[in-house]
Design a protein around this motif. Structure first.
Motif, PDB file in Angstrom:
ATOM      1  N   VAL A   1       0.837  -1.208   0.000  1.00 23.13           N
ATOM      2  CA  VAL A   1       0.000   0.000   0.000  1.00 23.13           C
ATOM      3  C   VAL A   1       0.865   1.249   0.000  1.00 23.13           C
ATOM      4  O   VAL A   1       0.661   2.177  -0.797  1.00 23.13           O
ATOM      5  N   ALA A   2       1.857   1.301   0.888  1.00 26.65           N
ATOM      6  CA  ALA A   2       2.717   2.479   0.981  1.00 26.65           C
ATOM      7  C   ALA A   2       3.496   2.700  -0.309  1.00 26.65           C
ATOM      8  O   ALA A   2       3.537   3.824  -0.838  1.00 26.65           O
ATOM      9  N   ALA A   3       4.109   1.646  -0.835  1.00 18.01           N
ATOM     10  CA  ALA A   3       4.926   1.777  -2.041  1.00 18.01           C
ATOM     11  C   ALA A   3       4.085   2.198  -3.242  1.00 18.01           C
ATOM     12  O   ALA A   3       4.484   3.082  -4.017  1.00 18.01           O
ATOM     13  N   THR A   4       2.926   1.586  -3.395  1.00 18.74           N
ATOM     14  CA  THR A   4       2.063   1.913  -4.538  1.00 18.74           C
ATOM     15  C   THR A   4       1.580   3.354  -4.476  1.00 18.74           C
ATOM     16  O   THR A   4       1.575   4.067  -5.494  1.00 18.74           O
ATOM     17  N   LEU A   5       1.184   3.794  -3.292  1.00 19.54           N
ATOM     18  CA  LEU A   5       0.709   5.169  -3.148  1.00 19.54           C
ATOM     19  C   LEU A   5       1.838   6.177  -3.360  1.00 19.54           C
ATOM     20  O   LEU A   5       1.639   7.224  -3.984  1.00 19.54           O
ATOM     21  N   ILE A   6       3.012   5.868  -2.850  1.00 18.40           N
ATOM     22  CA  ILE A   6       4.155   6.780  -3.019  1.00 18.40           C
ATOM     23  C   ILE A   6       4.522   6.909  -4.492  1.00 18.40           C
ATOM     24  O   ILE A   6       4.788   8.013  -4.987  1.00 18.40           O
ATOM     25  N   VAL A   7       4.536   5.787  -5.204  1.00 18.74           N
ATOM     26  CA  VAL A   7       4.886   5.807  -6.629  1.00 18.74           C
ATOM     27  C   VAL A   7       3.868   6.611  -7.435  1.00 18.74           C
ATOM     28  O   VAL A   7       4.223   7.274  -8.422  1.00 18.74           O
ATOM     29  N   THR A   8       2.611   6.602  -7.008  1.00 23.07           N
ATOM     30  CA  THR A   8       1.573   7.353  -7.723  1.00 23.07           C
ATOM     31  C   THR A   8       1.512   8.823  -7.307  1.00 23.07           C
ATOM     32  O   THR A   8       0.646   9.554  -7.797  1.00 23.07           O
TER      33      THR A   8
ATOM     34  N   ASP B   1      12.116   7.875  -5.414  1.00 22.14           N
ATOM     35  CA  ASP B   1      10.859   8.440  -4.901  1.00 22.14           C
ATOM     36  C   ASP B   1      11.061   8.971  -3.487  1.00 22.14           C
ATOM     37  O   ASP B   1      11.892   8.468  -2.722  1.00 22.14           O
ATOM     38  N   GLU B   2      10.277   9.954  -3.135  1.00 15.93           N
ATOM     39  CA  GLU B   2      10.360  10.536  -1.796  1.00 15.93           C
ATOM     40  C   GLU B   2       9.731   9.597  -0.774  1.00 15.93           C
ATOM     41  O   GLU B   2       8.642   9.061  -0.987  1.00 15.93           O
TER      42      GLU B   2
END
Length: 297
Positions: free
Chosen positions: A48-55, A117-118
Motif C-alpha cells: 500500500v505504501a509503495a504503490t501510493l508513493i509511486v503514484t 521516490d520521496e
C-alpha cells in the motif's frame, strides 16, 4: 567482527521488527489469539505504501494508509473468528492466503521499487552524519512514539478490558465487557502495527515485494519470547519494552552469526539460524525454571 554498517543495519531491522513484535504481543500475549495474519499484513503495508508513493502520494499519508490497511486485515481475521465462529488460527490462515492475491492486485506486479521516490526518510538524508545512522535514528523516534502510545493504551480502561478478555473471556463477559468487539479491536490494532512496520521497511529498503512477509510471524515470536527471557515482565511497560529489546537482540544475533567467519554460515542459512534462536529462546527459560524448582526442592 561485525562492521559498523552491519551493526547499525541490524539495529535498524530490529527497530522495524520491534513494531511487528508489538503486534504479535497483542495477539498472542494480550488476547491469546494465535494470529498468522501478520505474514500477509506486513507485505500489505509495504504494498500500500509503495504503490501510493509511486503514484505521487505524500509518504507520510501513504504510511498512515498502510497502517489502516493492516487494521482492516486484522478486522477480517477477527470477524471470521468472532462472527462466523471459525477457529482463530484457521481464520488467520485464510486471511493470510487471501492477502497474497490482494497484495499482487494492489501492486499490479510482484514488486514495486521506490528508488528515486520521496519517502519519510528523504527529508533527513542531508544530515551531516554517516548514512548508516540516519534510518536507525528516525526509526527510533517512530518506535518511541508507538511504544508510549501503546503503553498508554494498555494501561487505560479499554486496554485493561482487552487484557481481561485474553485472560478469561467468560469472566470478562460476566463483568459487562464486550469481548467480541475487543477481540476485533485488538487484532486490528496488532495488524495495524505490522502494516506500519511493513510500510517503513519498504521505504527503508527502497522496494516492496509480495514475498517479503514470509516468516514475519516467526521473527515476531522470537522477539517476544526472547525479550521475555531476558528482561522483567512485571509491569506492562517493561513487558512491551522487552519485546522491542528482543527484536533488536534477535537481529544482532543474526548479524553476528552471518558475519562470524569461523561459524561458516551464509545468507541462505538465515532460516536455520532463526529456528535455532527461537528454540533457544523457548527452551532456556524453561530450563532455568526447572533448575530453580530443583534447587528449592
Amino acid at each position: 567482527m561485525v562492521s559498523s554498517i552491519a551493526f547499525f543495519g541490524a539495529v535498524e531491522s530490529g527497530l522495524l521488527f520491534g513494531l511487528v513484535a508489538f503486534g504479535v504481543f497483542i495477539a498472542f500475549r494480550v488476547l491469546d489469539f494465535p494470529d498468522l495474519t501478520v505474514d500477509g499484513s506486513f507485505p500489505l503495508g509495504a504494498a500500500v505504501a509503495a504503490t501510493l508513493i509511486v503514484t505521487g502520494w505524500n509518504p507520510w499519508l501513504a504510511t498512515a494508509m498502510a497502517m489502516v490497511a493492516g487494521c482492516m486485515a486484522g478486522v477480517v481475521t477477527a470477524w471470521l473468528n468472532v462472527r462466523l465462529q471459525i477457529l482463530n488460527l484457521l481464520a488467520s490462515i485464510l486471511t493470510m492466503i487471501a492477502l497474497y492475491s490482494i497484495n499482487l492486485r494492489i501492486m499490479g506486479k510482484p514488486n514495486v521499487a521506490l528508488l528515486g521516490d520521496e519517502t519519510v526518510f528523504t527529508p533527513f538524508e542531508n544530515w551531516d552524519i554517516p548514512f548508516y545512522l540516519i534510518n536507525p535514528i528516525i526509526l527510533s523516534g517512530f518506535v518511541l512514539v508507538v511504544y508510549l502510545l501503546f503503553v498508554r493504551f494498555m494501561t487505560s480502561e479499554l486496554g485493561l478490558a482487552m487484557r481481561a478478555t485474553g485472560v478469561n473471556d467468560k469472566m470478562a463477559r460476566a463483568n459487562g465487557v464486550h469481548t467480541g468487539r475487543l477481540t476485533i479491536l485488538g487484532v486490528a490494532l496488532a495488524n495495524g502495527m505490522v502494516g506500519l512496520a511493513g510500510a517503513l521497511f519498504a521505504q527503508s529498503q527502497g522496494t516492496a515485494d509480495v514475498t517479503m512477509g514470509v516468516g514475519t510471524i516467526v521473527i515476531g515470536l522470537a522477539a517476544v519470547i526472547g525479550g521475555e527471557a531476558i528482561l522483567s515482565t512485571r509491569t506492562i511497560a517493561r513487558w512491551i519494552f522487552a519485546c522491542l529489546v528482543g527484536a533488536i537482540l534477535y537481529r544482532l544475533a543474526i548479524a553476528v552469526a552471518l558475519n562470524a567467519d569461523w561459524i561458516g554460515l551464509k545468507a541462505q542459512d538465515l532460516n536455520l539460524i532463526t529456528a535455532v534462536l527461537v528454540t533457544l529462546a523457548i527452551v532456556i527459560p524453561r530450563m532455568k525454571l526447572l533448575k530453580r524448582k530443583g534447587g528449592r526442592a
